[in-house]
Write a protein that holds these residues in place. Structure first.
Motif, mmCIF file in Angstrom:
data_model
loop_
_atom_site.group_PDB
_atom_site.id
_atom_site.type_symbol
_atom_site.label_atom_id
_atom_site.label_comp_id
_atom_site.label_asym_id
_atom_site.label_seq_id
_atom_site.Cartn_x
_atom_site.Cartn_y
_atom_site.Cartn_z
ATOM 1 N N TYR A 89 0.801 -1.382 -0.027
ATOM 2 C CA TYR A 89 0.099 0.009 0.074
ATOM 3 C C TYR A 89 0.918 1.199 -0.034
ATOM 4 O O TYR A 89 0.623 2.302 -0.348
ATOM 5 N N GLU A 90 2.064 1.264 0.747
ATOM 6 C CA GLU A 90 2.971 2.236 0.749
ATOM 7 C C GLU A 90 3.555 2.669 -0.734
ATOM 8 O O GLU A 90 4.099 3.758 -0.911
ATOM 9 N N GLY A 100 -3.377 9.497 2.341
ATOM 10 C CA GLY A 100 -4.540 9.045 2.690
ATOM 11 C C GLY A 100 -4.646 8.613 3.923
ATOM 12 O O GLY A 100 -4.015 8.168 4.700
ATOM 13 N N SER A 101 -6.103 8.479 4.215
ATOM 14 C CA SER A 101 -6.628 7.913 5.632
ATOM 15 C C SER A 101 -7.663 6.954 5.371
ATOM 16 O O SER A 101 -8.544 7.108 4.299
ATOM 17 N N ILE A 102 -7.735 5.745 5.935
ATOM 18 C CA ILE A 102 -8.581 4.552 5.417
ATOM 19 C C ILE A 102 -9.336 4.435 7.167
ATOM 20 O O ILE A 102 -8.330 3.854 8.029
ATOM 21 N N MET A 149 -5.778 3.609 9.310
ATOM 22 C CA MET A 149 -4.488 3.516 8.774
ATOM 23 C C MET A 149 -4.264 4.817 7.978
ATOM 24 O O MET A 149 -5.474 5.499 7.464
ATOM 25 N N GLN A 150 -3.073 5.732 8.301
ATOM 26 C CA GLN A 150 -2.763 7.017 7.569
ATOM 27 C C GLN A 150 -1.443 6.733 6.973
ATOM 28 O O GLN A 150 -0.558 6.492 7.468
ATOM 29 N N ILE A 151 -1.478 7.216 5.601
ATOM 30 C CA ILE A 151 -0.123 7.078 4.756
ATOM 31 C C ILE A 151 0.001 8.692 4.091
ATOM 32 O O ILE A 151 -0.988 9.403 3.914
ATOM 33 N N SER A 152 1.216 8.963 4.185
ATOM 34 C CA SER A 152 1.600 10.343 3.867
ATOM 35 C C SER A 152 2.951 10.088 2.877
ATOM 36 O O SER A 152 3.912 9.677 3.300
ATOM 37 N N PHE A 153 2.834 10.513 1.527
ATOM 38 C CA PHE A 153 3.984 10.741 0.608
ATOM 39 C C PHE A 153 4.434 9.205 0.709
ATOM 40 O O PHE A 153 5.816 9.060 0.920
ATOM 41 N N PHE A 154 3.673 8.232 0.359
ATOM 42 C CA PHE A 154 3.905 6.961 0.077
ATOM 43 C C PHE A 154 4.906 6.421 1.394
ATOM 44 O O PHE A 154 5.556 5.476 1.325
ATOM 45 N N LYS A 155 4.308 6.837 2.508
ATOM 46 C CA LYS A 155 4.967 6.277 3.722
ATOM 47 C C LYS A 155 3.933 6.199 4.928
ATOM 48 O O LYS A 155 3.142 6.833 5.161
ATOM 49 N N LEU A 156 3.845 4.878 5.623
ATOM 50 C CA LEU A 156 2.845 4.692 6.635
ATOM 51 C C LEU A 156 3.311 5.496 7.775
ATOM 52 O O LEU A 156 4.304 5.633 8.296
ATOM 53 N N GLN A 164 -1.868 0.307 18.631
ATOM 54 C CA GLN A 164 -1.798 1.375 17.692
ATOM 55 C C GLN A 164 -0.398 1.757 17.708
ATOM 56 O O GLN A 164 0.418 1.700 18.299
ATOM 57 N N TRP A 165 0.050 2.365 16.589
ATOM 58 C CA TRP A 165 1.692 2.585 16.017
ATOM 59 C C TRP A 165 1.484 3.996 15.385
ATOM 60 O O TRP A 165 0.660 4.037 14.494
ATOM 61 N N ASP A 166 2.212 4.824 15.758
ATOM 62 C CA ASP A 166 2.737 6.016 14.828
ATOM 63 C C ASP A 166 4.036 6.371 14.683
ATOM 64 O O ASP A 166 4.611 5.939 15.775
ATOM 65 N N GLU A 167 4.536 7.077 13.736
ATOM 66 C CA GLU A 167 5.903 7.341 13.763
ATOM 67 C C GLU A 167 6.378 8.267 14.529
ATOM 68 O O GLU A 167 7.634 8.014 14.922
#
Length: 449
Positions: A159-160, A166-168, A227-234, A324-327
């Motif tokens: 998906y990345e 995006g957000s799903i 799930m949130q992805i920004s600039f092809f990165k989770l 849950q995980w965030d960068e």
């Protein structure tokens, strides 16, 4: 064997309970543009309702910018496709078409330009998991065409690689369904999630017999994903169970021909793999599936020839348990706040004298979108010390319990061609540890079983 037949039957029941009805929803395309690297990008925005097999409603909400439709090719929309075959390694993808012209047209689409192409499908899945409902998402590395057949060398799509921003979100819908019913995630549970489907024999020899006469756990819960992805990165992912309630029973039948001690520890795979949800965001498939390995432990120390039935039934209000995980902050977990209601079970001979413990340990593994899997392992133990009184013709027992729960999670992102590899492992993380708590002291009139 009895154990093998039991495993097969419970596997079938649980698979039927959670297989999901789904339809392809291609979403709303609201905008298209060429990004700074020259890639066509489509913006999909919207929400829609899907159902589980109990007709309970879930809402999918999305706001996603992804590679354009000419870069992500959904085989299900191509009416000229006649068959799709994978080799044993799942690397080679062979697609047969109605005519040579159809095959050539498809070949030109997947090999044209310099940007990576992805193949997706729900109908043709070639899944690593041997169930017929996983979804296909592959990156095309190389292709050749011959007559009516296109043969492709592929890698697992990520998906990345295909979602830029995006957000799903998948969550329980607020709108009730008129024909909704309970869907049970059960271990030796009936479909209603309130009783054992059958007895489980634990040990049988000339000295002692030990049978789980009423042993089950039936969980009702809401599955969710964010799930949130920004600039092809989770950037963020969360998944697990909410609003968990559990019906259960831990009841042992013990019969000894002489003083004897015994113990068992068995592992079962009640459900190897079964799909919970699968849906689409534009041409990209999303899958969530689960498995339930089960461990049963029991021991008994019987001091004389006698027999008895002892244990407890329980109703739990477990609450939420998810990871849950965030960068920025890494992993964290939401702990449940459970309450327990116990009902004792006791009958037996007045000369019965024993102590025993029974532990049923199901682990609920949830796999989300081939990025993250989370497991919630519940570890409830029922203990009893029973002692008969021949003069009073009664059997008394002290019952107690201990419940622990832990969470684990793993996230794997491996995109070899651009040298991105991320492995995040979380846990085991303690969600709950009640310590040993009393259920109560109970006496019943002794009887001959």
């Amino acid at each position: 064997s009895t154990w093998g037949l039991l495993t097969q039957e419970m596997n079938t029941i649980a698979m039927l309970a959670f297989v999901v009805l789904f339809g392809i929803s291609m979403g709303a395309l609201v905008d298209s543009y060429i990004d700074e690297d020259g890639r066509p990008i489509d913006h999909h925005l919207g929400s829609y309702i899907i159902k589980d097999s109990g007709n309970n409603l879930y809402r999918v909400k999305y706001d996603v910018e992804m590679l354009g439709a000419n870069l992500i090719i959904n085989l299900d929309t191509n009416k000229a496709v006649r068959d799709v075959v994978c080799d044993l390694t799942n690397i080679e993808l062979i697609v047969d078409f109605s005519t040579a012209q159809d095959a050539l047209a498809f070949y030109k689409v997947i090999t044209g330009g310099s940007t990576d192409k992805f193949i997706t499908s729900a109908k043709w899945n070639c899944s690593d998991l041997k169930i017929g409902s996983m979804m296909l998402m592959r990156k095309v590395l190389k292709a050749e065409v011959k007559d009516k057949t296109v043969t492709m060398k592929t890698a697992q799509g990520h998906y990345e690689e295909s979602i830029k921003e995006g957000s799903i979100i998948l969550e329980k819908a607020e709108e009730p369904s008129e024909d909704s019913k309970t869907v049970c995630l059960g271990v030796n549970s009936n479909p209603e999630c309130n009783a054992a489907s059958k007895q489980i024999p634990l040990i049988e020899n000339k000295y002692i017999s030990m049978v789980c006469s009423n042993c089950f756990m039936g969980a009702k819960a809401t599955v969710f994903l964010e799930m949130q992805i920004s600039f092809f990165k989770l950037r963020k992912v969360a998944t697990g169970l909410k609003d968990i309630s559990v019906n259960s029973a831990f009841v042992l039948d013990l019969a000894a021909q002489k003083a004897w001690s015994t113990a068992i520890d068995r592992n079962l795979k009640i459900v190897e793999h079964a799909v919970i949800f699968q849906f689409w965001i534009g041409p990209i498939p999303i899958s969530i599936w689960y498995e339930i390995p089960l461990e049963i432990r029991a021991h008994a120390n019987v001091l004389a020839k006698a027999s008895a039935t002892a244990g407890a039934k329980a109703s739990w209000k477990f609450g939420d348990a998810y990871v849950q995980w965030d960068e920025k902050n890494g992993w964290s977990a939401v702990k449940p706040k459970p309450t327990f209601t116990w009902e004792h079970v006791l009958k037996g001979e007045a000369d019965f004298n024993a102590d025993a413990a029974l532990t049923i340990i199901p682990s609920f593994y949830i796999h989300a979108v081939k990025i993250v899997y989370a497991s919630i392992t519940m570890d409830p133990t029922i203990m009893f010390e029973a002692k008969g009184d021949v003069e009073k013709k009664e059997l008394c027992a002290d019952l107690s319990y201990k419940v622990t729960a832990e969470a684990r999670a793993e996230m794997h992102i491996n995109i070899p061609l651009v040298r991105i590899k991320i492995d995040h492992i979380f846990g085991p993380y303690s969600l709950l540890d009640t310590g040993v708590k009393p259920i109560g002291h109970y006496c019943v009139k002794g009887q001959h079983l």
